[in-house]
Each structure stands twice: as structure tokens, then as C-alpha cells.
Write an enzyme that holds these catalytic residues in place. Structure first.
Site, mmCIF file in Angstrom:
data_model
loop_
_atom_site.group_PDB
_atom_site.id
_atom_site.type_symbol
_atom_site.label_atom_id
_atom_site.label_comp_id
_atom_site.label_asym_id
_atom_site.label_seq_id
_atom_site.Cartn_x
_atom_site.Cartn_y
_atom_site.Cartn_z
ATOM 1 N N HIS A 45 31.151 46.228 52.458
ATOM 2 C CA HIS A 45 32.044 45.665 51.441
ATOM 3 C C HIS A 45 33.364 45.211 52.062
ATOM 4 C CE1 HIS A 45 34.981 46.471 48.028
ATOM 5 N NE2 HIS A 45 34.210 45.515 47.545
ATOM 6 N N ARG A 46 33.621 43.933 52.044
ATOM 7 C CA ARG A 46 34.784 43.308 52.720
ATOM 8 C C ARG A 46 34.709 43.586 54.220
ATOM 9 N NH1 ARG A 46 39.549 45.454 48.533
ATOM 10 N NH2 ARG A 46 38.264 45.311 46.660
ATOM 11 N N GLU B 69 29.712 41.648 52.602
ATOM 12 C CA GLU B 69 30.254 41.066 51.375
ATOM 13 C C GLU B 69 31.666 40.611 51.672
ATOM 14 O OE1 GLU B 69 32.592 41.339 47.473
ATOM 15 O OE2 GLU B 69 32.975 42.303 49.386
ATOM 16 N N ASP C 166 35.178 38.010 50.010
ATOM 17 C CA ASP C 166 35.779 37.363 48.843
ATOM 18 C C ASP C 166 36.428 36.044 49.267
ATOM 19 O OD1 ASP C 166 35.543 39.870 47.122
ATOM 20 O OD2 ASP C 166 36.778 40.596 48.771
ATOM 21 N N HIS D 49 40.761 39.116 49.484
ATOM 22 C CA HIS D 49 40.381 39.641 48.175
ATOM 23 C C HIS D 49 41.345 39.256 47.058
ATOM 24 C CE1 HIS D 49 40.253 42.665 44.933
ATOM 25 N NE2 HIS D 49 38.958 42.662 45.141
ATOM 26 N N GLU E 50 31.526 36.313 47.499
ATOM 27 C CA GLU E 50 32.028 36.469 46.130
ATOM 28 C C GLU E 50 33.111 35.441 45.868
ATOM 29 O OE1 GLU E 50 33.765 40.282 45.006
ATOM 30 O OE2 GLU E 50 34.468 39.321 43.184
ATOM 31 N N LYS F 270 36.178 34.382 44.176
ATOM 32 C CA LYS F 270 37.233 35.127 43.459
ATOM 33 C C LYS F 270 37.951 34.189 42.499
ATOM 34 C CE LYS F 270 37.616 39.526 44.302
ATOM 35 N NZ LYS F 270 36.765 40.215 43.347
ATOM 36 N N ASP G 170 32.069 50.567 51.725
ATOM 37 C CA ASP G 170 33.103 50.423 52.761
ATOM 38 C C ASP G 170 32.700 51.176 54.027
ATOM 39 O OD1 ASP G 170 34.629 49.161 50.776
ATOM 40 O OD2 ASP G 170 35.698 50.996 50.237
HETATM 41 O O1 G3P Z 1 31.126 42.022 45.099
HETATM 42 C C1 G3P Z 1 31.238 43.363 44.823
HETATM 43 C C2 G3P Z 1 32.692 43.793 44.767
HETATM 44 O O2 G3P Z 1 33.323 43.298 45.900
HETATM 45 C C3 G3P Z 1 33.395 43.336 43.535
HETATM 46 O O3 G3P Z 1 34.681 43.857 43.386
HETATM 47 O O4 G3P Z 1 37.121 43.776 43.551
HETATM 48 O O5 G3P Z 1 35.793 44.694 45.444
HETATM 49 O O6 G3P Z 1 35.790 42.264 44.985
HETATM 50 P P1 G3P Z 1 35.896 43.644 44.385
HETATM 51 MG MG MG Z 2 34.333 41.497 46.388
#
Ligand code: G3P
Ligand code: MG
Length: 243
Positions: free
Chosen positions: A7-8, A34, A36, A49, A109, A111, A229
Site C-alpha cells: 500500500h503506497r 498500490e 495514488d 496521496h 488509485e 485520487k 503497509d
Molecule cells: O486503494 C486502497 C487505499 O489506498 C484507499 O485509501 O486513503 O489509503 O488511498 P487511501
Molecule cells: Mg490509495
């Protein structure tokens, strides 16, 4: 097997949404990354993000008010740890170039739930096609209107609906908009929802799962994908449960 997305990037160990975080995810053996995407003033898709650069850089103000040449001077690493000083905000192009050889799965993703960037869908899809990476990528968004716009585009690029909210018509809505899956906040996950979603030929991915006990549950019920993460920890737990 459950797909593990960093994640990120591996954002517990490196500054989120930077090349060091993506590198680390790759070295840990994550299946995917993943990230953003926001748009600069001159329409360059960049990986960050927040709409505002304040939290994760040494700058102030909104991404959309910076040209890319201005934005690339910001330090997106020092806030996390001095050893990452000078790490820039990457562009989507950089990530796609980096992935040419690595061939990781990517979840891009969009945003655009707070600022609905004009043409973001088209700009990102054009890049995915230019880099010949359709089979590696799934786009996602929290924005209903964006989902509808993705549905109108004439490409065979997968996209998923992201949500943190309970919604009665969730599965039907996602299907109607041509989504391939649901990306759900972890607390929405239960076995029944997973089964009902899979029965309608949609996959389920959950975010953001960092606790070992929660990761173990995701793997035990065979949820299709997870965003974490800590991909290094997730991989170890998955090995015990699914191998
Ligand atoms: O894409 C899953 C997750 O990343 C969504 O929430 O705020 O972490 O971008 P956020
Ligand atoms: Mg995200």
C-alpha cells in the site's frame, strides 16, 4: 492465493508513494504495488496521496497549483526519515518505466474524490496503453462519477470501485458500471459479502490491513487481494496459511 499489494509501496519502511517504497515492495516479494495519482497544473500524473503536498513534502499548497518542474524540486523523503532526504515525488511515467522489467501488478488509485481532475481517466489510460501494461494494472476510485466515465472509455483496462461505506446496492452498482472488483475498507469484509461478490464474478480486495491477526483472517477466508503497509509480514503469514 490472495494477492498482496504494498500500500503506497512498502510504506512502513520507506516514505509512501516514492521509488524507494516501490523498490522495497519489490525486494520483499510483494505481488503488487498500490499508488495514488493526482494531476499537476500542467497535467502530469504524479504519485502522491494527498491533494496538498504539506504532509509528505517540504512544500506547501496543492498539487494542482504546481507545474511538474516546480513539484519535482520538493523533498518527499525527509518527513519520513533523514536518510530519504531529497527523494522526489515520482511521476506515473517513472513507475511504469520501473515496472517494464519487474512486471509487478499495479493498482493505480485515481485520487479524484476531493478534486475531480479533468481528464484524469483519459490521461492515465493513455499512459497504461503507451507502456503496454494493460494486463498488469487495475485502476480504482472512490468517485462514482469517475467510475461511470471509465465505463464510457473504449479500453479494456480493468477498474474497481473503492469504498469505505456500507451500501445496499454495492455489488449491483459496481457491476452496472463495468467494474471488475470491489476494493473495500477492511472493516466491511465478511464472509457473506465475499461470497455474494464472488458469485457475481467480482473480486474483493481489502485495505489497509497491517495487523497479523487481520491479515491471517483475510488469507483464511481467501479474499482475493489485500493492501498492506507491511508486505514483508503479510507474505510470511500467507505462507503459513495458504501454501
Ligand atoms: O486503494 C486502497 C487505499 O489506498 C484507499 O485509501 O486513503 O489509503 O488511498 P487511501
Ligand atoms: Mg490509495
Amino acid at each position: 492465493m490472495t494477492t498482496i499489494y504494498a500500500h503506497r509501496g512498502a510504506s512502513k519502511q520507506a516514505p509512501e508513494n516514492t521509488m524507494p517504497a516501490f523498490d522495497l515492495a519489490y525486494h520483499y516479494g510483494a505481488d503488487g504495488v498500490e499508488t495514488d495519482v493526482q494531476l499537476t497544473k500542467d497535467n502530469v500524473p504524479v504519485l502522491i496521496h494527498d491533494e496538498n503536498v504539506r504532509r509528505t513534502t517540504n512544500g506547501v499548497g496543492f498539487v494542482q497549483d504546481y507545474t511538474y518542474n516546480e513539484l519535482k524540486k520538493l523533498d518527499a523523503g525527509s518527513w519520513f526519515h533523514p536518510s530519504f532526504k531529497g527523494t522526489p515525488i515520482p511521476t506515473l511515467d517513472e513507475l511504469l518505466t520501473w515496472n517494464q522489467e519487474k512486471k509487478m501488478k499495479l493498482n493505480i488509485e485515481l485520487k479524484n474524490n476531493l478534486i475531480d481532475y479533468k481528464n484524469l481517466e483519459q490521461i492515465v489510460c493513455d499512459k497504461i496503453i503507451a507502456y503496454d501494461m494493460i494486463d498488469k494494472i487495475v485502476i480504482s476510485t472512490f468517485n462514482d462519477k469517475c467510475l461511470h466515465r471509465l465505463h464510457q472509455l473504449p479500453y479494456d483496462i480493468s477498474y474497481a470501485f473503492l469504498t469505505s461505506k456500507k451500501r445496499k446496492d454495492l455489488i449491483r452498482f459496481a457491476k452496472q458500471q463495468g467494474a471488475k472488483g470491489l476494493h473495500l475498507r477492511y472493516r466491511l469484509l465478511n464472509k457473506r459479502l465475499l461470497e455474494n461478490t464472488n458469485r457475481e464474478s467480482l473480486y474483493v480486495a481489502v485495505y489497509t490491513v497491517n495487523q497479523p491477526i487481520s491479515l491471517a483472517r483475510v488469507f483464511k477466508i481467501n479474499c482475493q487481494a489485500v493492501f498492506t503497509d507491511v508486505p514483508n509480514i503479510a507474505i510470511r503469514i500467507r505462507q503459513k496459511i495458504q501454501d
